[in-house]
Design a protein around this motif. Structure first.
Motif, PDB file in Angstrom:
ATOM      1  N   THR A   1      67.800 172.455   8.418  1.00  0.00           N
ATOM      2  CA  THR A   1      69.139 171.898   8.595  1.00  0.00           C
ATOM      3  C   THR A   1      69.478 171.649  10.054  1.00  0.00           C
ATOM      4  O   THR A   1      70.156 170.680  10.360  1.00  0.00           O
TER       5      THR A   1
ATOM      6  N   THR B   1      67.624 168.277  10.992  1.00  0.00           N
ATOM      7  CA  THR B   1      68.227 167.080  10.399  1.00  0.00           C
ATOM      8  C   THR B   1      69.634 166.854  10.949  1.00  0.00           C
ATOM      9  O   THR B   1      70.037 165.711  11.156  1.00  0.00           O
ATOM     10  N   HIS B   2      70.367 167.917  11.199  1.00  0.00           N
ATOM     11  CA  HIS B   2      71.707 167.795  11.795  1.00  0.00           C
ATOM     12  C   HIS B   2      71.618 167.064  13.128  1.00  0.00           C
ATOM     13  O   HIS B   2      72.407 166.150  13.411  1.00  0.00           O
TER      14      HIS B   2
ATOM     15  N   ASP C   1      70.654 163.386  12.813  1.00  0.00           N
ATOM     16  CA  ASP C   1      71.777 162.603  12.293  1.00  0.00           C
ATOM     17  C   ASP C   1      72.793 162.212  13.361  1.00  0.00           C
ATOM     18  O   ASP C   1      73.490 161.215  13.206  1.00  0.00           O
ATOM     19  N   LYS C   2      72.899 162.971  14.438  1.00  0.00           N
ATOM     20  CA  LYS C   2      73.892 162.622  15.455  1.00  0.00           C
ATOM     21  C   LYS C   2      73.277 162.251  16.810  1.00  0.00           C
ATOM     22  O   LYS C   2      74.004 161.963  17.762  1.00  0.00           O
TER      23      LYS C   2
ATOM     24  N   THR D   1      64.851 160.200   4.920  1.00  0.00           N
ATOM     25  CA  THR D   1      66.230 159.715   4.796  1.00  0.00           C
ATOM     26  C   THR D   1      66.938 159.780   6.138  1.00  0.00           C
ATOM     27  O   THR D   1      67.630 158.841   6.541  1.00  0.00           O
ATOM     28  N   HIS D   2      66.738 160.873   6.855  1.00  0.00           N
ATOM     29  CA  HIS D   2      67.388 161.048   8.155  1.00  0.00           C
ATOM     30  C   HIS D   2      66.809 160.075   9.188  1.00  0.00           C
ATOM     31  O   HIS D   2      67.555 159.524  10.004  1.00  0.00           O
TER      32      HIS D   2
ATOM     33  N   ASP E   1      68.291 156.633   8.403  1.00  0.00           N
ATOM     34  CA  ASP E   1      69.663 156.538   8.913  1.00  0.00           C
ATOM     35  C   ASP E   1      69.668 156.406  10.435  1.00  0.00           C
ATOM     36  O   ASP E   1      70.455 155.645  10.998  1.00  0.00           O
ATOM     37  N   PHE E   2      68.774 157.145  11.094  1.00  0.00           N
ATOM     38  CA  PHE E   2      68.629 157.067  12.543  1.00  0.00           C
ATOM     39  C   PHE E   2      68.286 155.636  12.962  1.00  0.00           C
ATOM     40  O   PHE E   2      68.867 155.089  13.892  1.00  0.00           O
TER      41      PHE E   2
ATOM     42  N   ARG F   1      71.100 153.059  13.105  1.00  0.00           N
ATOM     43  CA  ARG F   1      72.017 153.148  14.251  1.00  0.00           C
ATOM     44  C   ARG F   1      71.431 152.484  15.495  1.00  0.00           C
ATOM     45  O   ARG F   1      72.034 152.509  16.550  1.00  0.00           O
TER      46      ARG F   1
ATOM     47  N   HIS G   1      72.387 163.840  22.751  1.00  0.00           N
ATOM     48  CA  HIS G   1      73.649 163.556  22.064  1.00  0.00           C
ATOM     49  C   HIS G   1      74.602 162.911  23.061  1.00  0.00           C
ATOM     50  O   HIS G   1      74.276 162.755  24.234  1.00  0.00           O
TER      51      HIS G   1
END
Length: 106
Positions: free
Chosen positions: A2, A5-6, A9-10, A31-32, A35-36, A39, A88
């Motif tokens: 987690t 993946t967290h 994701d950001k 999946t992550h 999604d990356f 963006r 980030h």
């Protein structure tokens, strides 16, 4: 997994250095990573050739993500490090540990 993946994701970008990857491990992140890629940000994964463990088919799975650079470390380096660096918006996060990009490691 987690935490990993967290941060994917950001993240604005990431760089991973791992000794081992498996298709099952990559499948847990697909999946992550998708999604990356949506963006329009970029990542890099450096994989060791240590012990000849990694399979070309697994690396080809990663190459399906056009925004993720996949590199194989030089054979003479025998890298066994595992780190995950994330950029980030206002900070950088570095996860250092003993886990590879394998199902058991994640």
């Amino acid at each position: 997994m987690t935490d990993l993946t967290h941060h994917i994701d950001k993240a604005k970008s990431f760089c991973f250095l791992v000794a081992f990857i498996t298709t099952e491990g990559i499948n847990l992140l697909k999946t992550h990573l998708f999604d990356f890629s949506q963006r329009n940000v970029h990542g890099k994964i450096i994989i060791s050739s240590y012990l000849g463990f990694n399979q070309p088919a697994t690396m080809r799975e990663l190459l399906k993500f056009s925004n993720v650079s996949v590199r194989l470390a030089p054979d003479n380096k025998n890298i066994h490090a595992k780190f995950f660096l994330f950029e980030h918006e206002k900070e950088h996060v570095l996860i250092v540990g003993s886990s590879n990009l394998t199902k058991n490691g994640l």
